[in-house]
Design an enzyme around this catalytic site. Structure first.
Site, short mmCIF file in Angstrom:
data_model
loop_
_atom_site.label_atom_id
_atom_site.label_comp_id
_atom_site.label_asym_id
_atom_site.label_seq_id
_atom_site.Cartn_x
_atom_site.Cartn_y
_atom_site.Cartn_z
N ASP A 1 -0.32 -0.08 13.53
CA ASP A 1 0.18 1.09 14.27
C ASP A 1 0.41 0.76 15.75
O ASP A 1 0.97 1.56 16.49
CB ASP A 1 -0.79 2.27 14.12
CG ASP A 1 -2.21 1.90 14.54
OD1 ASP A 1 -2.41 1.57 15.72
OD2 ASP A 1 -3.12 1.92 13.69
N ASP B 1 -0.10 -12.25 6.18
CA ASP B 1 -1.51 -12.01 5.87
C ASP B 1 -2.40 -12.62 6.97
O ASP B 1 -2.31 -13.82 7.26
CB ASP B 1 -1.82 -12.66 4.51
CG ASP B 1 -3.21 -12.28 4.00
OD1 ASP B 1 -4.06 -11.87 4.81
OD2 ASP B 1 -3.42 -12.41 2.79
N GLY B 2 -3.26 -11.79 7.56
CA GLY B 2 -4.14 -12.25 8.63
C GLY B 2 -5.13 -13.32 8.16
O GLY B 2 -5.58 -14.15 8.96
N PRO C 1 -5.62 -5.46 0.29
CA PRO C 1 -5.32 -6.66 1.08
C PRO C 1 -6.35 -6.96 2.16
O PRO C 1 -6.42 -8.07 2.68
CB PRO C 1 -3.96 -6.34 1.72
CG PRO C 1 -3.78 -4.87 1.63
CD PRO C 1 -4.59 -4.41 0.44
N THR D 1 -7.81 -2.06 7.49
CA THR D 1 -8.18 -0.99 6.58
C THR D 1 -9.58 -1.30 6.01
O THR D 1 -10.16 -2.33 6.33
CB THR D 1 -7.13 -0.89 5.44
OG1 THR D 1 -6.72 -2.21 5.09
CG2 THR D 1 -5.90 -0.15 5.88
N ASP D 2 -10.09 -0.41 5.16
CA ASP D 2 -11.41 -0.61 4.56
C ASP D 2 -11.39 -1.87 3.67
O ASP D 2 -10.32 -2.33 3.29
CB ASP D 2 -11.79 0.62 3.71
CG ASP D 2 -11.88 1.88 4.57
OD1 ASP D 2 -12.09 1.74 5.78
OD2 ASP D 2 -11.73 2.98 4.02
N GLN E 1 0.84 -1.21 0.00
CA GLN E 1 0.00 0.00 0.00
C GLN E 1 0.87 1.26 0.00
O GLN E 1 2.07 1.20 0.27
CB GLN E 1 -0.96 -0.04 1.20
CG GLN E 1 -0.31 -0.45 2.51
CD GLN E 1 -1.22 -1.21 3.47
OE1 GLN E 1 -2.41 -1.35 3.25
NE2 GLN E 1 -0.64 -1.68 4.57
N ASP F 1 -8.56 -5.17 13.17
CA ASP F 1 -8.28 -3.73 13.12
C ASP F 1 -7.68 -3.46 11.74
O ASP F 1 -6.48 -3.29 11.59
CB ASP F 1 -7.29 -3.40 14.25
CG ASP F 1 -6.90 -1.93 14.27
OD1 ASP F 1 -7.35 -1.17 13.40
OD2 ASP F 1 -6.12 -1.56 15.16
N1 SAM Z 1 -7.81 2.34 12.28
C1 SAM Z 1 -7.73 2.11 10.91
C2 SAM Z 1 -9.02 2.30 10.14
O1 SAM Z 1 -10.06 1.81 10.54
O2 SAM Z 1 -8.98 2.98 9.11
C3 SAM Z 1 -7.01 0.85 10.65
C4 SAM Z 1 -5.58 1.08 11.01
S1 SAM Z 1 -4.49 -0.21 10.82
C5 SAM Z 1 -3.08 0.76 10.41
C6 SAM Z 1 -4.96 -1.12 9.39
C7 SAM Z 1 -3.93 -2.19 9.06
O3 SAM Z 1 -4.57 -3.30 8.41
C8 SAM Z 1 -2.82 -1.74 8.11
O4 SAM Z 1 -1.62 -1.65 8.84
C9 SAM Z 1 -2.78 -2.84 7.03
O5 SAM Z 1 -1.46 -3.20 6.68
C10 SAM Z 1 -3.52 -3.96 7.73
N2 SAM Z 1 -4.07 -5.00 6.84
C11 SAM Z 1 -4.80 -4.82 5.70
N3 SAM Z 1 -5.09 -6.02 5.18
C12 SAM Z 1 -4.54 -6.99 5.99
C13 SAM Z 1 -4.51 -8.41 5.97
N4 SAM Z 1 -5.10 -9.12 4.99
N5 SAM Z 1 -3.85 -9.05 6.97
C14 SAM Z 1 -3.25 -8.36 7.97
N6 SAM Z 1 -3.25 -7.01 8.02
C15 SAM Z 1 -3.89 -6.33 7.05
#
Ligand code: SAM
Length: 281
Positions: free
Chosen positions: A89, A140-141, A166, A161-162, A34, A159
């Site tokens: 974070d 990857d979660g 990923p 991203t939208d 990203q 927690d």
């Molecule tokens: N508070 C934020 C929001 O609601 O907009 C979310 C913040 S947090 C930084 C989101 C994290 O999800 C990112 O660091 C991203 O790398 C992670 N992420 C996205 N897809 C993922 C996946 N498939 N597995 C693990 N982490 C993932």
């Protein structure tokens, strides 16, 4: 950006935008997954932006991190093991580890760069990363949960991203089925579920996918989050059996500092607006 004075996140679908006055851009990079940006703002401290979307600001992240962790932790009868999917974070991890009963908290973010930047620009969120109960994984979660043994965790906090890029698969019935299998009997998954005002379609689909994944009991909680679209955010808990109202006495005697969360806030966050009740009648 509107110009070099403002960061602006425009939401085309809802015809809205949120802006923060910035003093300078501190960092930008394209990670493997990203586009990451860090700004210094005039009033909100530092701001992390992923793929153009606001993620975390120094000033208001406590709403989100506290409400992603304490309501679910005080709803489970006796949580010991927690996984945080995403959350790079580290703010949610810090809140989870405030609970002395937690024996292990594993944060699984796909993108190590998010954590490395948080360590530099949001050090206060990373202050529990060296707690002996904390483990940081960078994979990857979706795969983590798929490969996990049955009955291996009490709470999963998504927690993320939208639901694009990923994170898309983190909102699917297949993912929730895998969560269901690796949660213990009283297990609960909680996931950030966007704005009930602007993103009802996502929320409805997400709740339907959770049910398709096997969860019978759902509870959405509401809280303010000024840097996210509409300023009013939500998280949805899903469990295998009826959720207790919550361990109110323990929340009253929590014995650690929070900025927003307390037992009254917990109760208030469970109250459902009329339009929400109608949507899920
Ligand atoms: N508070 C934020 C929001 O609601 O907009 C979310 C913040 S947090 C930084 C989101 C994290 O999800 C990112 O660091 C991203 O790398 C992670 N992420 C996205 N897809 C993922 C996946 N498939 N597995 C693990 N982490 C993932």
């Amino acid at each position: 950006m509107l110009d070099d004075q403002w960061f602006s996140e425009a939401q085309t679908a809802s015809g809205t935008a949120f802006s923060l006055k910035i003093t300078r851009k501190l960092h930008e990079e394209q990670s493997e997954f990203q586009f990451l940006e860090i700004y210094e703002t005039e009033q909100f401290g530092n701001l992390m932006v992923i793929d153009g979307c606001t993620m975390v600001s120094t000033r208001d992240n406590f709403f989100y991190h506290e409400m992603m962790s304490h309501p679910v932790l005080y709803t489970h009868p006796n949580p010991k093991k927690v996984w945080i999917i995403g959350g790079g974070d580290c703010g949610t991890l810090r809140e989870v580890l405030k609970h002395p009963g937690i024996e292990q908290a594993v944060q699984i973010d796909i993108d190590e760069r998010v954590t490395r930047l948080a360590e530099i620009y949001f050090p206060e969120l990373c202050e529990s990363n060296n707690d002996p109960r904390a483990e940081l994984k960078f994979i990857d979660g979706i795969k983590w949960v798929k490969d996990a043994a049955p009955n291996s965790v009490d709470i999963i906090i998504v927690d993320s991203t939208d639901p694009v890029g990923p994170a898309e698969g983190l909102f699917s019935a297949d993912f929730y089925k895998d969560c269901f299998n690796c949660l213990t009997e009283n297990g609960i998954v909680v996931q950030q579920s966007e704005s009930a005002l602007l993103h009802m379609k996502i929320l409805k689909e997400m709740r339907a996918e959770m049910q398709a994944g096997g969860f019978t009991h759902l509870q959405t909680v509401f809280f303010p989050q000024c840097i996210y679209p509409s300023g009013w955010w939500s998280a949805t808990m899903a469990s295998k059996k009826a959720l207790s109202s919550f361990r109110e006495q323990d929340a009253l005697n929590k014995g650690f500092d929070t900025v927003y969360y307390n037992s009254d806030i917990h109760k208030a966050s469970l109250a459902m607006p009329e339009f929400f009740k109608k949507a899920f009648a």
